[in-house]
Design a protein around this motif. Structure first.
Motif, PDB file in Angstrom:
ATOM      1  N   SER A  87      22.990 -14.944  54.625  1.00 56.14           N
ATOM      2  CA  SER A  87      22.496 -16.227  55.116  1.00 56.14           C
ATOM      3  C   SER A  87      22.525 -16.193  56.645  1.00 56.14           C
ATOM      4  CB  SER A  87      23.376 -17.360  54.582  1.00 56.14           C
ATOM      5  OG  SER A  87      22.952 -18.596  55.103  1.00 56.14           O
ATOM      6  N   LEU A  88      21.334 -16.163  57.255  1.00 53.42           N
ATOM      7  CA  LEU A  88      21.236 -16.030  58.709  1.00 53.42           C
ATOM      8  C   LEU A  88      21.092 -17.417  59.332  1.00 53.42           C
ATOM      9  CD1 LEU A  88      20.928 -13.139  57.808  1.00 53.42           C
ATOM     10  CD2 LEU A  88      18.884 -12.910  59.198  1.00 53.42           C
ATOM     11  N   GLU A  89      22.036 -17.789  60.188  1.00 54.26           N
ATOM     12  CA  GLU A  89      22.046 -19.138  60.757  1.00 54.26           C
ATOM     13  C   GLU A  89      22.308 -19.076  62.262  1.00 54.26           C
ATOM     14  OE1 GLU A  89      21.323 -22.384  59.936  1.00 54.26           O
ATOM     15  OE2 GLU A  89      21.966 -22.717  62.017  1.00 54.26           O
ATOM     16  N   LYS A 141      17.251 -11.169  65.834  1.00 53.79           N
ATOM     17  CA  LYS A 141      18.292 -10.203  66.219  1.00 53.79           C
ATOM     18  C   LYS A 141      19.148  -9.814  65.009  1.00 53.79           C
ATOM     19  CE  LYS A 141      18.618 -11.226  71.104  1.00 53.79           C
ATOM     20  NZ  LYS A 141      19.431 -11.721  72.204  1.00 53.79           N
ATOM     21  N   SER A 142      19.427 -10.783  64.152  1.00 45.68           N
ATOM     22  CA  SER A 142      20.255 -10.480  62.960  1.00 45.68           C
ATOM     23  C   SER A 142      19.505  -9.578  61.987  1.00 45.68           C
ATOM     24  CB  SER A 142      20.668 -11.776  62.263  1.00 45.68           C
ATOM     25  OG  SER A 142      21.404 -12.589  63.131  1.00 45.68           O
ATOM     26  N   LEU A 143      18.195  -9.831  61.822  1.00 47.47           N
ATOM     27  CA  LEU A 143      17.396  -8.972  60.926  1.00 47.47           C
ATOM     28  C   LEU A 143      17.393  -7.534  61.465  1.00 47.47           C
ATOM     29  CD1 LEU A 143      14.286 -11.234  60.194  1.00 47.47           C
ATOM     30  CD2 LEU A 143      15.811 -10.256  58.458  1.00 47.47           C
ATOM     31  N   LEU A 190      20.663  -5.925  60.708  1.00 51.14           N
ATOM     32  CA  LEU A 190      20.806  -5.561  59.285  1.00 51.14           C
ATOM     33  C   LEU A 190      20.068  -4.247  59.009  1.00 51.14           C
ATOM     34  CD1 LEU A 190      20.343  -8.972  57.417  1.00 51.14           C
ATOM     35  CD2 LEU A 190      22.378  -7.509  57.376  1.00 51.14           C
ATOM     36  N   TYR A 191      18.935  -4.070  59.709  1.00 53.47           N
ATOM     37  CA  TYR A 191      18.148  -2.841  59.549  1.00 53.47           C
ATOM     38  C   TYR A 191      18.844  -1.654  60.217  1.00 53.47           C
ATOM     39  CZ  TYR A 191      14.578   0.608  60.686  1.00 53.47           C
ATOM     40  OH  TYR A 191      13.898   1.776  60.862  1.00 53.47           O
ATOM     41  N   THR A 192      19.222  -1.810  61.497  1.00 52.04           N
ATOM     42  CA  THR A 192      19.801  -0.667  62.235  1.00 52.04           C
ATOM     43  C   THR A 192      21.163  -0.261  61.662  1.00 52.04           C
ATOM     44  OG1 THR A 192      20.622  -2.203  63.900  1.00 52.04           O
ATOM     45  CG2 THR A 192      18.597  -1.032  64.439  1.00 52.04           C
TER      46      THR A 192
END
Ligand code: SAM
Length: 273
Positions: free
Chosen positions: A103-105, A136-138, A141-143
């Motif tokens: 959950s990105l907030e 930035k959060s996405l 999560l990828y890196t």
């Protein structure tokens, strides 16, 4: 929240912390603990007094059906607020064999309230709240290797960021055949730039990508633009997306609801000729 809507509702400052007091002062707290349904019921009861921008059960049912149908291992939501959708969908995801709900907030106060409620619902080990702006959060999560494909993405945050965050996922290679995206509020308050993008053909997107002039806030009311993000609302990454992605996209509008969820499926990625 469902029902008739005449204008965009606004939240009352401080109502999120009041929600915590409302729930944590209940004499039957021990029966609520570990019960996602009861926590959701109480958030809904509190919403009779204060307006909250939660997805609600009716539109939530659309996303739960996607969880049942596609059985993602990991699911991401953009915009967690006080945790209503994280509890509703996190519970469904866990019951259907999922591993993790992210959950990105953006707002740390909302995320703190969400964490208290997620924990009370017994989902503390399953739902991970990530504080910060979604792009930035996405990217993180990828890196970090935590996410290598979007299985099911629920978008429900800053309206101009729907399209740019999806394009970021495309550029990172996270959107692959089988990826499903559910976007809330596409009719109310509406998101014409996002809808146009996900409903465009590959050739339309290729043409648009050539003419791309960068981030634009066109197509949104001042009220929508002033919600959630301040001056620093431009995406952290310059993105044009991957126009070669083929989507099938359709709105799902529950009967009697003025709003809809756009369900978008990646069905193929075309080769450049
Ligand atoms: C409509 S509410 C989310 C409601 C929630 N999904 C639910 O149904 O319970 C939108 C949330 O998105 C958050 N938000 C806005 N812009 C954001 C961004 N760029 N990144 C992450 N969260 C954002 C806001 O702080 C707000 O809490």
């Amino acid at each position: 929240m469902t029902g008739e809507r005449r204008s965009e509702y606004t939240r009352t400052e401080g109502s999120e912390v009041k929600l915590l007091h409302f729930i944590y002062s209940r004499p039957d707290l021990d029966e609520i603990r570990g019960n996602p349904g009861k926590v959701l019921d109480l958030i809904e009861e509190f919403e009779k007094q204060y307006w909250f921008p939660n997805v609600g059960r009716t539109k939530g049912e659309i996303v739960i059906k996607l969880i049942e149908e596609h059985r993602p291992r990991k699911m991401i939501e953009l915009g967690g607020y006080v945790g209503y959708s994280a509890i509703l969908f996190g519970d469904a995801l866990r019951r259907h064999g999922g591993e993790r709900y992210y959950s990105l907030e953006l707002n740390p106060e909302f995320a703190a309230v969400a964490n208290r409620l997620i924990e009370l619902a017994g989902l503390g080990d399953f739902v991970q709240t990530i504080v910060g702006r979604s792009d930035k959060s996405l990217h993180k999560l990828y890196t970090s290797g935590e996410i290598s494909k979007v299985e099911l993405l629920f978008i429900d945050h800053y309206k101009p960021a729907y399209k740019t965050d999806l394009q970021l996922c495309e550029e990172l290679g996270l959107i692959q055949p089988g990826s499903v995206i559910a976007a809330d509020n596409v009719l109310f308050p509406g998101n014409p730039p996002y809808l146009q993008y996900v409903r465009s053909t590959v050739s339309e997107k290729r043409q648009a990508a050539q003419k791309a002039t960068g981030f634009s806030k066109d197509g949104f009311s001042e009220k929508t633009l002033s919600k959630y993000m301040g001056q620093d609302s431009a995406p952290a990454f310059e993105v044009v997306g991957n126009p070669n992605i083929v989507y099938q996209s359709t709105p799902i509008q529950p009967e009697g609801d003025p709003d809809a969820i756009e369900v978008t499926k990646c069905v193929a990625v075309e080769e450049e000729s």
